[in-house]
Design a protein around this motif. Structure first.
Motif, PDB file in Angstrom:
ATOM      1  N   HIS A  50       0.497  -1.158   0.159  1.00  0.00           N
ATOM      2  CA  HIS A  50      -0.342  -0.100   0.131  1.00  0.00           C
ATOM      3  C   HIS A  50       1.561   1.411  -0.256  1.00  0.00           C
ATOM      4  CE1 HIS A  50      -3.098   2.518   1.258  1.00  0.00           C
ATOM      5  NE2 HIS A  50      -2.992   2.661   2.380  1.00  0.00           N
ATOM      6  N   MET A  61       1.268  11.863  -9.626  1.00  0.00           N
ATOM      7  CA  MET A  61       0.372  12.376 -10.078  1.00  0.00           C
ATOM      8  C   MET A  61       1.029  14.096  -9.573  1.00  0.00           C
ATOM      9  SD  MET A  61      -2.592  11.507  -7.271  1.00  0.00           S
ATOM     10  CE  MET A  61      -3.932  13.253  -7.660  1.00  0.00           C
ATOM     11  N   PHE A  68      -4.799  11.461 -11.803  1.00  0.00           N
ATOM     12  CA  PHE A  68      -5.023  10.404 -11.003  1.00  0.00           C
ATOM     13  C   PHE A  68      -4.628   8.546 -11.942  1.00  0.00           C
ATOM     14  CE2 PHE A  68      -7.466   7.264  -8.620  1.00  0.00           C
ATOM     15  CZ  PHE A  68      -6.317   6.640  -7.693  1.00  0.00           C
TER      16      PHE A  68
ATOM     17  N   PRO B  28      -7.985  16.800  -6.051  1.00  0.00           N
ATOM     18  CA  PRO B  28      -7.817  15.484  -6.405  1.00  0.00           C
ATOM     19  C   PRO B  28      -6.535  14.639  -5.282  1.00  0.00           C
ATOM     20  CG  PRO B  28      -7.372  17.160  -8.006  1.00  0.00           C
ATOM     21  CD  PRO B  28      -8.002  18.001  -7.300  1.00  0.00           C
ATOM     22  N   TYR B  29      -5.542  15.829  -4.884  1.00  0.00           N
ATOM     23  CA  TYR B  29      -4.926  15.274  -3.621  1.00  0.00           C
ATOM     24  C   TYR B  29      -6.378  14.989  -2.322  1.00  0.00           C
ATOM     25  CZ  TYR B  29      -1.349  16.780  -7.120  1.00  0.00           C
ATOM     26  OH  TYR B  29      -0.506  17.112  -8.394  1.00  0.00           O
ATOM     27  N   VAL B  32      -7.462  11.290  -2.717  1.00  0.00           N
ATOM     28  CA  VAL B  32      -6.554   9.728  -3.313  1.00  0.00           C
ATOM     29  C   VAL B  32      -5.722  10.129  -1.633  1.00  0.00           C
ATOM     30  CG1 VAL B  32      -4.421   9.466  -3.491  1.00  0.00           C
ATOM     31  CG2 VAL B  32      -5.376  10.951  -4.869  1.00  0.00           C
ATOM     32  N   ILE B  33      -5.518  11.563  -0.797  1.00  0.00           N
ATOM     33  CA  ILE B  33      -4.545  11.212   0.824  1.00  0.00           C
ATOM     34  C   ILE B  33      -5.780  10.778   1.287  1.00  0.00           C
ATOM     35  CG2 ILE B  33      -4.276  12.551   3.035  1.00  0.00           C
ATOM     36  CD1 ILE B  33      -2.817  14.795   0.484  1.00  0.00           C
ATOM     37  N   VAL B  35      -8.005   8.255   0.011  1.00  0.00           N
ATOM     38  CA  VAL B  35      -7.738   6.493  -0.120  1.00  0.00           C
ATOM     39  C   VAL B  35      -6.829   6.564   0.252  1.00  0.00           C
ATOM     40  CG1 VAL B  35      -7.441   4.985  -1.982  1.00  0.00           C
ATOM     41  CG2 VAL B  35      -9.202   7.242  -2.291  1.00  0.00           C
ATOM     42  N   VAL B  36      -6.171   6.823   0.876  1.00  0.00           N
ATOM     43  CA  VAL B  36      -4.425   6.380   1.013  1.00  0.00           C
ATOM     44  C   VAL B  36      -4.970   6.300   2.618  1.00  0.00           C
ATOM     45  CG1 VAL B  36      -2.034   6.579   1.546  1.00  0.00           C
ATOM     46  CG2 VAL B  36      -3.128   6.974  -0.605  1.00  0.00           C
ATOM     47  N   LEU B  39      -7.491   3.501   3.680  1.00  0.00           N
ATOM     48  CA  LEU B  39      -6.718   1.511   3.114  1.00  0.00           C
ATOM     49  C   LEU B  39      -5.803   1.485   4.420  1.00  0.00           C
ATOM     50  CD1 LEU B  39      -6.948   1.712  -0.176  1.00  0.00           C
ATOM     51  CD2 LEU B  39      -7.894  -0.320   1.188  1.00  0.00           C
ATOM     52  N   ALA B  71     -12.760   8.219  -6.126  1.00  0.00           N
ATOM     53  CA  ALA B  71     -11.659   8.441  -7.000  1.00  0.00           C
ATOM     54  C   ALA B  71     -11.557   8.276  -8.403  1.00  0.00           C
ATOM     55  CB  ALA B  71     -10.366   7.732  -6.059  1.00  0.00           C
ATOM     56  N   PHE B  72     -11.940   6.988  -8.996  1.00  0.00           N
ATOM     57  CA  PHE B  72     -11.981   7.438 -10.734  1.00  0.00           C
ATOM     58  C   PHE B  72     -13.003   7.914 -11.209  1.00  0.00           C
ATOM     59  CE2 PHE B  72      -9.750   3.383  -9.495  1.00  0.00           C
ATOM     60  CZ  PHE B  72      -8.714   2.935 -10.133  1.00  0.00           C
ATOM     61  N   PHE B  75     -11.562  10.880 -11.255  1.00  0.00           N
ATOM     62  CA  PHE B  75     -10.843  11.843 -12.180  1.00  0.00           C
ATOM     63  C   PHE B  75     -11.592  11.355 -13.432  1.00  0.00           C
ATOM     64  CE2 PHE B  75      -7.475  11.740  -8.519  1.00  0.00           C
ATOM     65  CZ  PHE B  75      -7.568  12.907  -8.817  1.00  0.00           C
ATOM     66  N   LEU B  76     -12.842  10.764 -13.720  1.00  0.00           N
ATOM     67  CA  LEU B  76     -13.289  10.449 -15.193  1.00  0.00           C
ATOM     68  C   LEU B  76     -14.189  11.360 -15.114  1.00  0.00           C
ATOM     69  CD1 LEU B  76     -13.942   6.611 -14.728  1.00  0.00           C
ATOM     70  CD2 LEU B  76     -12.318   7.647 -16.761  1.00  0.00           C
TER      71      LEU B  76
END
Lengths: 379, 112
Positions: A50, A61, A68, B28-29, B32-33, B35-36, B39, B71-72, B75-76
């Motif tokens: 991870h 990015m 992304f 966006p950042y 992502v953070i 999600v990270v 997880l 997230a996906f 970005f779509l």
């Protein structure tokens, strides 16, 4: 003083919050807990994987100006050793190449190691075995009127064969390694690799719903332990029938006093059988007949016992009053009286008394109908 | 054990705060953070057999399964859908943090 009152307050809260402890954990809960705990092994490899994915994605990015999807794709093809090329924007610059170099150095090792550990935990570790065991335990919970066989040896193997013929479900409990191999060889569906005299093992085998328990351990002391534990869990001799073997008459008597319904002395049984063949020299047809009927090998005939309980409406009636032969096509061939005597010369005028056991003979389907009727409606 | 608790709580709170700030101002950042960190909190909770811990793992997994598609989708190009998914994840994250507080209170009472 304030510290003292604080501790008192805490004590009161603790008392209020304290819940009554539950009883012993079930075997199913225990194995489910073990399964969850076995996932701990995945923590470090997954964290490392991870971390590599996160560093790679965030790095790409930044390089690509916030794309992304390209960033995660680039990370996966880099650490997964696919290497399709510099797809994301900014990766073909010197900064991008320096980043990819370090990511590959860190990520490829982490990726291969993590995947190996994850595969090992799932395929070679305890996870699959635990899942299989949990499945067996959940299936056992659905069984009813089954048999529990404690200890697996040659006698148990013969017993298993007979139970299969009669389609009676059974659970085998044995903790020995050699027994486990033997059970796998004989394709035993439900088995528990536990010590059979433990409450948790017997509860997991569904003792509260079982009809028979066979204590067939190699060690006499273990047989005693199994019988005593089983009787503690199910005291009624009418609900759970316990059978066992013993080396001598004295031990057999002790086991029966401890809670077994019937204890067999194998050596004595063999001797009696040999003697019965000696008495019927012509070929042992008579000696084998009752066995064949009792074991279900005589397909056209079956013999069963019906006990006349205290509340039964059969008590006090004459055999001709219930007329089993006309209604169900079965014959009462004998009555075992409550004091232990066996009456074989029964007629229509023979009276049924409380505590008697009727021996019914007939076609299996007729006998089944008759016993079901008398067990559910009258007895 | 304390260190592990600090780590887990840090990631749980971090996931909650970044999740909340992403909903107010989609970036966006930040997504992502979120999600990270989410997880990471889930992985740290893996293998915990106690009742509250399993509830927390379940809540974290729910948040993950909202945030990864978010997230996906973001970005779509579908930002509003992504924000609504992140709001769903926020509910799961709030439950996670509440459970963590309850767990902390229980362990405090049993230790004192």
């Amino acid at each position: 003083m304030p510290a003292l009152s604080r501790s008192k307050k805490l004590k009161t809260i603790r008392k209020k919050l304290r819940l009554r402890r539950r009883g012993e954990k079930t075997l199913l809960a225990l194995y489910q807990g073990r399964l969850i705990e076995s996932l701990k092994e995945l923590r470090i490899p997954l964290l490392l994987l991870h971390l590599s994915l996160s560093v790679g994605t965030l790095g790409y990015m930044i390089l690509s100006g916030g794309n992304f999807i390209d960033a995660i794709y680039m990370t996966v093809i880099t650490i997964g050793t696919i290497g399709f090329g510099e797809i994301a924007k900014g990766t073909d610059t010197p900064e991008g190449r320096i980043f990819t170099t370090f990511l590959a150095l860190m990520g490829i090792g982490v990726f291969t190691t993590s995947v190996t550990i994850v595969v090992r935990v799932f395929l070679l570790g305890d996870v699959i075995t635990l899942l299989k065991y949990i499945k067996v335990l959940s299936d056992i919970e659905k069984l009813k009127n089954h048999a529990i066989i404690c200890g697996y040896n040659k006698t148990s193997a013969w017993l298993v064969e007979a139970l299969r013929k009669r389609r009676i479900e059974f659970v085998v409990i044995d903790s020995r390694e050699e027994a486990l191999k033997y059970m796998q060889l004989h394709n035993i569906k439900y088995f528990l690799t536990e010590e059979p005299y433990k409450k948790t093992a017997l509860n997991a085998a569904g003792i509260s719903r079982a009809r028979y328990l066979i204590a067939n351990m190699e060690d006499e002391a273990k047989n005693i332990a199994v019988i005593v534990t089983a009787r503690l869990l199910e005291p009624s001799r009418e609900k759970l029938f316990i059978y066992s073997t013993a080396p001598t008459d004295g031990t057999a008597q002790k086991l029966e006093e401890l809670g077994a319904n019937k204890v067999i002395v194998p050596d004595k049984l063999i001797a009696n059988r040999v003697f019965s063949y000696m008495l019927h020299e012509t070929g042992g047809f008579v000696s084998d007949l009752f066995d064949r009927i009792a074991y279900g090998e005589e397909a056209e005939l079956e013999i069963v016992e019906i006990r006349v309980s205290e509340r039964s409406s059969l008590a006090g009636k004459k055999l001709k009053d219930i007329d089993l032969r006309r209604v169900y096509g079965v014959t009462v061939i004998g009555i075992k009286r409550s004091e232990g005597s066996l009456e074989l010369t029964v007629s229509g005028d023979t009276q049924i008394e409380e505590g008697d056991t009727l021996l019914l003979l007939g076609k299996p389907s007729d006998v089944k109908k008759a016993t079901e009727f008398y067990r559910e409606v009258l007895v | 054990m304390r260190l592990k608790k600090i780590m887990t709580d840090f990631f749980l709170l971090m996931a909650l705060t970044t999740n909340l700030s992403f909903i107010f101002n989609p970036n966006p950042y930040e997504l992502v953070i979120t999600v990270v960190t989410n997880l990471t909190a889930t992985i740290l909770k893996l293998g915990e057999g106690k009742i509250l811990a399993t509830e927390m793992t379940a809540a974290s997994l729910v948040a993950d399964l909202h945030l990864i598609p978010a997230a996906f989708i973001y970005f779509l190009g579908n930002v509003s859908e992504s924000v609504s998914l992140a709001t769903g994840a926020l509910a799961a994250n709030i439950i996670s943090v509440l459970l963590s507080i309850i767990e902390a209170i229980f362990s405090y009472l049993s230790e004192e």
